[in-house]
Design a protein around this motif. Structure first.
Motif, PDB file in Angstrom:
ATOM      1  N   THR A 103       0.828  -1.210   0.000  1.00  0.00           N
ATOM      2  CA  THR A 103       0.000   0.000   0.000  1.00  0.00           C
ATOM      3  C   THR A 103       0.859   1.256   0.000  1.00  0.00           C
ATOM      4  OG1 THR A 103      -0.263  -0.093   2.414  1.00  0.00           O
ATOM      5  CG2 THR A 103      -2.011  -1.081   1.083  1.00  0.00           C
ATOM      6  N   TRP A 127       2.134   5.553  -7.656  1.00  0.00           N
ATOM      7  CA  TRP A 127       0.996   5.972  -8.464  1.00  0.00           C
ATOM      8  C   TRP A 127       0.632   7.422  -8.206  1.00  0.00           C
ATOM      9  CZ3 TRP A 127      -1.872   3.568 -12.302  1.00  0.00           C
ATOM     10  CH2 TRP A 127      -1.404   2.316 -12.665  1.00  0.00           C
ATOM     11  N   THR A 171       0.418  10.082 -11.126  1.00  0.00           N
ATOM     12  CA  THR A 171      -0.929  10.600 -11.383  1.00  0.00           C
ATOM     13  C   THR A 171      -0.968  12.110 -11.198  1.00  0.00           C
ATOM     14  OG1 THR A 171      -1.868   8.484 -10.712  1.00  0.00           O
ATOM     15  CG2 THR A 171      -3.368  10.373 -10.756  1.00  0.00           C
ATOM     16  N   TYR A 226     -10.460  10.709 -15.240  1.00  0.00           N
ATOM     17  CA  TYR A 226      -9.864   9.416 -14.919  1.00  0.00           C
ATOM     18  C   TYR A 226      -8.795   9.579 -13.847  1.00  0.00           C
ATOM     19  CZ  TYR A 226      -6.714   5.472 -15.148  1.00  0.00           C
ATOM     20  OH  TYR A 226      -5.901   4.430 -14.805  1.00  0.00           O
ATOM     21  N   TRP A 271     -10.312  10.129 -10.507  1.00  0.00           N
ATOM     22  CA  TRP A 271     -10.791   8.848  -9.982  1.00  0.00           C
ATOM     23  C   TRP A 271      -9.622   8.030  -9.452  1.00  0.00           C
ATOM     24  CZ3 TRP A 271      -9.386   3.943 -11.485  1.00  0.00           C
ATOM     25  CH2 TRP A 271     -10.107   2.885 -10.889  1.00  0.00           C
ATOM     26  N   LEU A 272      -8.527   8.007 -10.195  1.00  0.00           N
ATOM     27  CA  LEU A 272      -7.347   7.247  -9.788  1.00  0.00           C
ATOM     28  C   LEU A 272      -6.784   7.781  -8.469  1.00  0.00           C
ATOM     29  CD1 LEU A 272      -5.524   4.919 -10.556  1.00  0.00           C
ATOM     30  CD2 LEU A 272      -4.185   6.497 -11.969  1.00  0.00           C
ATOM     31  N   LYS A 314      -8.558   9.043  -6.084  1.00  0.00           N
ATOM     32  CA  LYS A 314      -9.453   8.494  -5.050  1.00  0.00           C
ATOM     33  C   LYS A 314      -9.070   7.047  -4.743  1.00  0.00           C
ATOM     34  CE  LYS A 314     -13.415  11.268  -6.498  1.00  0.00           C
ATOM     35  NZ  LYS A 314     -14.714  11.206  -7.197  1.00  0.00           N
ATOM     36  N   PHE A 315      -8.793   6.282  -5.791  1.00  0.00           N
ATOM     37  CA  PHE A 315      -8.387   4.888  -5.632  1.00  0.00           C
ATOM     38  C   PHE A 315      -7.086   4.808  -4.835  1.00  0.00           C
ATOM     39  CE2 PHE A 315      -6.201   1.067  -7.327  1.00  0.00           C
ATOM     40  CZ  PHE A 315      -7.079   0.115  -6.841  1.00  0.00           C
ATOM     41  N   VAL A 348      -7.744   5.267  -1.245  1.00  0.00           N
ATOM     42  CA  VAL A 348      -8.337   4.059  -0.660  1.00  0.00           C
ATOM     43  C   VAL A 348      -7.232   3.042  -0.341  1.00  0.00           C
ATOM     44  CG1 VAL A 348      -9.803   2.049  -1.191  1.00  0.00           C
ATOM     45  CG2 VAL A 348     -10.620   4.367  -1.671  1.00  0.00           C
ATOM     46  N   ILE A 349      -6.257   2.942  -1.219  1.00  0.00           N
ATOM     47  CA  ILE A 349      -5.128   2.037  -0.995  1.00  0.00           C
ATOM     48  C   ILE A 349      -4.283   2.535   0.179  1.00  0.00           C
ATOM     49  CG2 ILE A 349      -2.971   1.122  -1.973  1.00  0.00           C
ATOM     50  CD1 ILE A 349      -5.314  -0.118  -3.373  1.00  0.00           C
ATOM     51  N   ILE A 353      -8.911  -0.140   1.533  1.00  0.00           N
ATOM     52  CA  ILE A 353      -9.014  -1.219   0.546  1.00  0.00           C
ATOM     53  C   ILE A 353      -9.304  -2.562   1.234  1.00  0.00           C
ATOM     54  CG2 ILE A 353      -6.508  -1.656   0.502  1.00  0.00           C
ATOM     55  CD1 ILE A 353      -8.820  -1.913  -2.539  1.00  0.00           C
ATOM     56  N   TYR A 382     -12.798  -3.853   1.570  1.00  0.00           N
ATOM     57  CA  TYR A 382     -13.389  -4.422   0.357  1.00  0.00           C
ATOM     58  C   TYR A 382     -12.714  -5.733  -0.030  1.00  0.00           C
ATOM     59  CZ  TYR A 382     -15.037   0.359   0.246  1.00  0.00           C
ATOM     60  OH  TYR A 382     -15.594   1.565   0.591  1.00  0.00           O
TER      61      TYR A 382
END
Length: 185
Positions: free
Chosen positions: A104, A111, A115, A158, A161-162, A164-165, A168-169, A174, A177
């Protein structure tokens, strides 16, 4: 005879561990690391005690400078941490045992950096295209610019959104889920 069997058992054990360390080394390219850094991590992971740079150099037959660079890279990724032993003057290092935590942290760092850079580049491209749009009188170019600005806005959506992902990580959310596999040996 039993002593010879013990030697063979230890040889088979060492061969098995070395084979898995090679798997770790091979897969380090997924994290942007060289296989030698992967071998270093694998060696630390299977070490019973924290190791010094000299210990690592001897185990891997690499230069102390390479060990230092590798440890720094692994430390930045939170895969290796310094540790201390009372009365021991040399720096000691051990692997992070929690691979979920390492992933993580590493995923988030790598990323996020890329990003954020992509978002910045998309914003700059949109700004530049808007300037060109206002300067040009060519209707075909204006249409192309409008179309490309829409593509860039899609890309930005995009990337948002990435981000946000990535959060979460990084936050560990994460695992709500996709729970960690907690089987212990």
């Amino acid at each position: 005879m039993p002593e010879e069997k013990q030697v063979k058992d230890w040889e088979k054990y060492e061969e098995t561990i070395e084979k898995f360390i090679q798997v770790i080394a091979k897969n380090m390219n997924l994290y942007g690391m060289t296989s030698s850094v992967g071998r270093l991590y694998g060696t630390l992971y299977f070490a019973d005690e924290p190791m010094t740079l000299d210990d690592m150099r001897d185990a891997l037959e690499m230069s102390k400078t390479s060990m230092s660079t590798g440890v720094r890279a692994l430390s930045d990724m939170k895969m290796v941490e310094p540790t201390f032993k009372k009365g021991f003057r040399k720096d000691l290092y051990q692997s992070e045992e929690d691979w979920y935590k390492s992933f993580t942290s590493l995923f988030g760092n790598r990323w996020r950096k890329h990003t954020e850079s992509n978002i910045e580049e998309a914003n700059e491209a949109i700004d530049e295209l808007v300037k060109i749009y206002h300067k040009t009188e060519d209707p075909e170019l204006r249409n192309k610019i409008n179309s490309d600005i829409e593509r860039l806005r899609y890309a930005k959506n995009y990337y948002d959104w990435l981000m946000k992902f990535i959060r979460v990580i990084e936050s560990g959310e994460i695992f709500q889920y996709i729970p960690k596999n907690e089987d212990n040996i």
